[in-house]
Design an enzyme around this catalytic site. Structure first.
Site, PDB file in Angstrom:
ATOM      1  N   SER A 124       0.835  -1.207   0.000  1.00 54.61           N
ATOM      2  CA  SER A 124       0.000   0.000   0.000  1.00 54.61           C
ATOM      3  C   SER A 124       0.863   1.248   0.000  1.00 54.61           C
ATOM      4  CB  SER A 124      -0.862  -0.020   1.267  1.00 54.61           C
ATOM      5  OG  SER A 124      -1.489   1.221   1.459  1.00 54.61           O
ATOM      6  N   TYR A 149      -2.362  -0.991  10.752  1.00 49.29           N
ATOM      7  CA  TYR A 149      -2.538  -1.603   9.429  1.00 49.29           C
ATOM      8  C   TYR A 149      -1.318  -1.293   8.550  1.00 49.29           C
ATOM      9  CZ  TYR A 149      -3.801  -1.914   4.525  1.00 49.29           C
ATOM     10  OH  TYR A 149      -3.769  -2.185   3.172  1.00 49.29           O
ATOM     11  N   LYS A 153       1.795  -3.732   6.900  1.00 47.67           N
ATOM     12  CA  LYS A 153       2.213  -3.811   5.487  1.00 47.67           C
ATOM     13  C   LYS A 153       3.723  -3.564   5.363  1.00 47.67           C
ATOM     14  CE  LYS A 153      -1.604  -4.773   3.383  1.00 47.67           C
ATOM     15  NZ  LYS A 153      -1.754  -6.044   2.675  1.00 47.67           N
TER      16      LYS A 153
END
Ligand code: NAD
Ligand code: WQD
Length: 343
Positions: A124, A149, A153
């Site tokens: 991302s 989150y 990643k």
């Protein structure tokens, strides 16, 4: 030969499964259906006219993965499975690290045992953090992520890089998505968030069908062209095609990183206006407070994907709006009629 698609019953996964199948690849999906739908898979079969292999299960289940690798001649894994809600990740950090980081570790261990060492990973733009100059370029180091989150990643990116350093037989592509929106032009598959949507376009689409009263625009005092935040939106079908192009990158050992974005930023107000212009549906909105953690503006430098993969985001913002609306208008409650006959 087959491609294993983890999380292939989810939003980006199902669009990628359609593009892979239409391009002639054999696909096996593994998905625990936490946020995916069997109906999406049935509809992907309807779009492609081909059967899609599906295993219901969790990527943290090592015995299941071993069975999948034993039963199918898999040479590449495209890894979408994970949790993705930024806000929720503050409340459930352990669940996010467990699923996203531990899930990837178990997956790689099973791949190693099966001698499958080609992996395409859903990363991302959030890994650039809050301080990186825009547009984001792949050569910029990962920044400080502002939420669990995003940190999960970044951790997975790092562990995959370390894996490639340790064993030169691995080929890993880290694809950094910007803001995927839209739906398949058939209107049969699209984004189906559970509960109140966190993301802009799903929220706008639900206002349009009357499921939400009005959009709250989070802040109109940013240092941007009209005071609202700007993002790099790309069509989910273009993003799906990016995964087919990335198969080239994992044909050689090593690690490669690609931004997948349209390369331009659009403001929240422009998105609302564009949706109405394309669909004819007015969207009620009001301005509210800034949302914690939002950056004013970022977009991709996607030159590397163009030069090395021959990939560009081809679809326009109008395509994104028209396809979003076709999906939402014909499926106002998403895949709610789960597991019934194909609609
Ligand atoms: P999604 O939630 O629609 O799809 C994820 C799928 O993975 C779901 O079908 C879910 O049921 C499945 N899943 C989750 N945990 C699993 C597990 N442990 N085992 C098996 N299946 C599991 O999400 P999406 O929008 O399609 O995103 C796909 C990937 O792309 C995610 O890794 C996400 O973090 C990443 N990503 C998404 C965006 C975005 O804006 N949608 C942006 C950047 C990166
Ligand atoms: C876009 C813009 C909001 C909802 C997120 C993740 C990112 C990536 C993509 C996974 C922002 C504004 C939104 C609303 C609003 N996902 N907005 N009202 O935050 O850019 O990115 O999804 O990796 O990691 O953070 O996308 O769609 O949530 O927001 O005004 O009800 O719309 O403030 O400016 P975001 P988004």
């Amino acid at each position: 030969m087959a491609i294993l698609v983890t999380g292939g019953a989810g939003y980006i996964g199902i669009h990628t499964v359609v593009e892979l199948t239409e391009a002639g690849f054999n696909v096996v999906v593994i998905d625990n259906l936490f946020n995916g739908s069997v109906l999406a898979l049935k509809r992907a079969e309807k779009i492609t006219g081909k059967a899609i292999g599906f295993v219901e299960g969790d990527i943290r289940d090592r015995a299941l993965l071993d069975k999948v690798f034993a039963e199918h001649d898999i040479d590449t894994v495209i890894h979408f499975a994970g949790l993705k809600a930024v806000g929720e990740s503050f409340n459930r950090p352990l669940a996010y690290y467990e699923n996203n980081v531990c899930g990837t570790i178990v997956l790689c261990q099973a791949m190693e045992a099966a001698s499958v060492r080609r992996l395409i990973f859903s990363s991302s733009a959030t890994v650039y953090g809050s301080e990186s100059p825009v547009p984001y370029v792949e050569t910029t180091p990962r920044g400080t992520t502002s939420n669990p989150y995003g940190s999960s990643k970044a951790m997975v990116e790092k562990l995959l890089e370390d894996l490639v350093v340790a064993d030169k037989r691995w080929s890993v592509a880290l694809l950094r998505y910007f803001n995927p929106i839209g739906a398949h032009p058939s209107g049969l598959i699209g984004e189906d968030p559970q509960g109140i949507p966190n993301n802009l376009i799903p929220f706008i689409a639900q206002v349009a069908v009357g499921r939400q009263d009005a959009l709250t625009i989070f802040g109109n005092d940013y240092p941007t062209k009209d005071g609202t935040c700007e993002r790099d939106y790309l069509h989910v079908v273009d993003l799906a095609i990016g995964h087919l192009k990335a198969l080239k990158a994992v044909s050689e050992p090593g690690v490669s990183i690609f931004n997948l974005g349209a390369g331009q930023s659009v403001s929240v107000l422009e998105m609302v206006k564009s949706f109405t212009r394309v669909t004819g549906v007015k969207i009620s909105y009001c301005f509210g407070a800034r949302r914690a953690g939002d950056l004013p503006v970022f977009w991709a430098d996607a030159t590397k994907a163009m030069k090395e993969l021959g990939w560009v985001a081809e679809k326009t913002l109008d395509d994104m709006m028209a396809d979003t609306w076709r999906w939402q208008a014909s499926n106002p409650h998403g895949y709610e009629v789960r597991d019934e006959k194909v609609q």
